[in-house]
Motif scaffolding. Structure first.
Motif, PDB file in Angstrom:
ATOM      1  N   GLN A 116       0.858  -1.181   0.000  1.00 28.93           N
ATOM      2  CA  GLN A 116       0.000   0.000   0.000  1.00 28.93           C
ATOM      3  C   GLN A 116       0.901   1.241   0.000  1.00 28.93           C
ATOM      4  O   GLN A 116       1.861   1.321   0.753  1.00 28.93           O
ATOM      5  N   THR A 117       0.569   2.192  -0.870  1.00 29.96           N
ATOM      6  CA  THR A 117       1.305   3.453  -0.937  1.00 29.96           C
ATOM      7  C   THR A 117       0.352   4.571  -0.542  1.00 29.96           C
ATOM      8  O   THR A 117      -0.761   4.649  -1.054  1.00 29.96           O
ATOM      9  N   THR A 118       0.804   5.406   0.358  1.00 29.42           N
ATOM     10  CA  THR A 118      -0.023   6.500   0.854  1.00 29.42           C
ATOM     11  C   THR A 118       0.705   7.820   0.641  1.00 29.42           C
ATOM     12  O   THR A 118       1.893   7.943   0.959  1.00 29.42           O
ATOM     13  N   TYR A 119      -0.015   8.785   0.088  1.00 31.95           N
ATOM     14  CA  TYR A 119       0.512  10.129  -0.092  1.00 31.95           C
ATOM     15  C   TYR A 119      -0.361  11.082   0.710  1.00 31.95           C
ATOM     16  O   TYR A 119      -1.560  11.174   0.466  1.00 31.95           O
ATOM     17  N   LYS A 120       0.230  11.776   1.660  1.00 31.60           N
ATOM     18  CA  LYS A 120      -0.498  12.780   2.435  1.00 31.60           C
ATOM     19  C   LYS A 120      -0.704  14.016   1.569  1.00 31.60           C
ATOM     20  O   LYS A 120       0.138  14.350   0.739  1.00 31.60           O
ATOM     21  N   TRP A 121      -1.808  14.712   1.763  1.00 35.06           N
ATOM     22  CA  TRP A 121      -2.069  15.925   0.986  1.00 35.06           C
ATOM     23  C   TRP A 121      -1.005  16.991   1.244  1.00 35.06           C
ATOM     24  O   TRP A 121      -0.691  17.793   0.373  1.00 35.06           O
ATOM     25  N   GLN A 122      -0.421  16.999   2.442  1.00 37.36           N
ATOM     26  CA  GLN A 122       0.624  17.977   2.749  1.00 37.36           C
ATOM     27  C   GLN A 122       1.873  17.741   1.893  1.00 37.36           C
ATOM     28  O   GLN A 122       2.680  18.649   1.715  1.00 37.36           O
ATOM     29  N   ASP A 123       2.058  16.511   1.394  1.00 38.45           N
ATOM     30  CA  ASP A 123       3.239  16.171   0.604  1.00 38.45           C
ATOM     31  C   ASP A 123       3.054  16.437  -0.892  1.00 38.45           C
ATOM     32  O   ASP A 123       3.986  16.256  -1.670  1.00 38.45           O
ATOM     33  N   ILE A 124       1.857  16.857  -1.283  1.00 42.91           N
ATOM     34  CA  ILE A 124       1.576  17.113  -2.699  1.00 42.91           C
ATOM     35  C   ILE A 124       2.024  18.533  -3.041  1.00 42.91           C
ATOM     36  O   ILE A 124       1.663  19.487  -2.356  1.00 42.91           O
ATOM     37  N   LYS A 125       2.811  18.658  -4.097  1.00 43.99           N
ATOM     38  CA  LYS A 125       3.294  19.963  -4.526  1.00 43.99           C
ATOM     39  C   LYS A 125       2.425  20.550  -5.629  1.00 43.99           C
ATOM     40  O   LYS A 125       2.140  21.743  -5.641  1.00 43.99           O
ATOM     41  N   GLU A 126       1.971  19.694  -6.560  1.00 37.85           N
ATOM     42  CA  GLU A 126       1.239  20.198  -7.715  1.00 37.85           C
ATOM     43  C   GLU A 126       0.248  19.153  -8.207  1.00 37.85           C
ATOM     44  O   GLU A 126       0.534  17.964  -8.211  1.00 37.85           O
ATOM     45  N   VAL A 127      -0.913  19.629  -8.616  1.00 43.99           N
ATOM     46  CA  VAL A 127      -1.926  18.780  -9.229  1.00 43.99           C
ATOM     47  C   VAL A 127      -2.289  19.420 -10.566  1.00 43.99           C
ATOM     48  O   VAL A 127      -2.643  20.599 -10.619  1.00 43.99           O
ATOM     49  N   ILE A 128      -2.176  18.628 -11.621  1.00 40.35           N
ATOM     50  CA  ILE A 128      -2.561  19.099 -12.952  1.00 40.35           C
ATOM     51  C   ILE A 128      -3.756  18.264 -13.396  1.00 40.35           C
ATOM     52  O   ILE A 128      -3.706  17.036 -13.398  1.00 40.35           O
ATOM     53  N   TYR A 129      -4.817  18.958 -13.735  1.00 40.84           N
ATOM     54  CA  TYR A 129      -6.021  18.287 -14.228  1.00 40.84           C
ATOM     55  C   TYR A 129      -6.134  18.569 -15.721  1.00 40.84           C
ATOM     56  O   TYR A 129      -6.315  19.706 -16.133  1.00 40.84           O
ATOM     57  N   GLU A 130      -5.987  17.524 -16.526  1.00 41.43           N
ATOM     58  CA  GLU A 130      -6.119  17.651 -17.973  1.00 41.43           C
ATOM     59  C   GLU A 130      -7.424  17.005 -18.407  1.00 41.43           C
ATOM     60  O   GLU A 130      -7.784  15.931 -17.924  1.00 41.43           O
ATOM     61  N   TYR A 131      -8.089  17.648 -19.346  1.00 36.61           N
ATOM     62  CA  TYR A 131      -9.366  17.130 -19.806  1.00 36.61           C
ATOM     63  C   TYR A 131      -9.534  17.411 -21.290  1.00 36.61           C
ATOM     64  O   TYR A 131      -8.871  18.275 -21.854  1.00 36.61           O
TER      65      TYR A 131
END
Length: 183
Positions: A116-131
């Protein structure tokens, strides 16, 4: 005595019945299991990966082929092969039910059968939403450690889920970029 079905005919009928019922099993069981056993109030979106369906199709196909093989010939070797294939199918079927991706209020969880891999939201630097207009989009996440992972949208992503991801991104100091997919 003449009106009774032979063991071979019974095995072929069982294989055909399983073949007819398998689409229902394949498309309902992984979703029902993930929504039942992995449900949490913290989940924004709970995704059942497509490889779950692939593994379940393979497990059922192995059982069907084994039944057909037994319909043609039954001896100690075919019974040994049957036991091995059935056990393998059960293990593969189990593995097809334990994988999921959960986007939660505090973290993003990738659960696979072996880890299981868990990423905390505090560790997220960037989110790119492409559509693309008229189709589902894709989320590209980059962590502060420069790890990247991708989550493709499916029918479970609605306006509320997209909004929650957007707000969680901004609440945790990450950058959110929304753009149309470049061709």
């Amino acid at each position: 005595m003449l009106n009774e079905l032979s063991p071979s005919a019974k095995l072929f009928i069982l294989a055909m019945a399983l073949l007819l019922v398998s689409p229902i099993i394949v498309f309902i069981l992984p979703f029902a299991i993930s929504q039942t056993f992995y449900f949490s109030r913290d989940n924004i979106v709970l995704i059942t990966p497509a490889n779950n369906i692939t593994m379940l199709v393979l497990a059922i196909a192995l059982v069907i082929l084994t039944l057909i093989m037994l319909g043609f010939k039954r001896n100690k070797y075919t019974y040994l092969i049957t036991i091995i294939v059935i056990v393998s199918s059960l293990v593969l079927g189990y593995f097809s039910l334990v994988n999921y991706i959960a986007i939660q209020k505090t973290q993003i969880v990738f659960k696979e059968f072996h880890h299981q891999t868990t990423y905390k939201w505090q560790d997220i630097k960037e989110v790119i939403y492409e559509y693309e207009i008229g189709t589902v989009g894709t989320y590209y996440f980059q962590t502060k450690n420069n790890e990247e992972f991708v989550i493709a949208e499916n029918g479970q992503f609605g306006i509320e889920e997209k909004s929650a991801i957007y707000h969680l991104t901004h609440e945790n100091g990450a950058t959110f970029i929304e753009r149309e997919k470049e061709e």
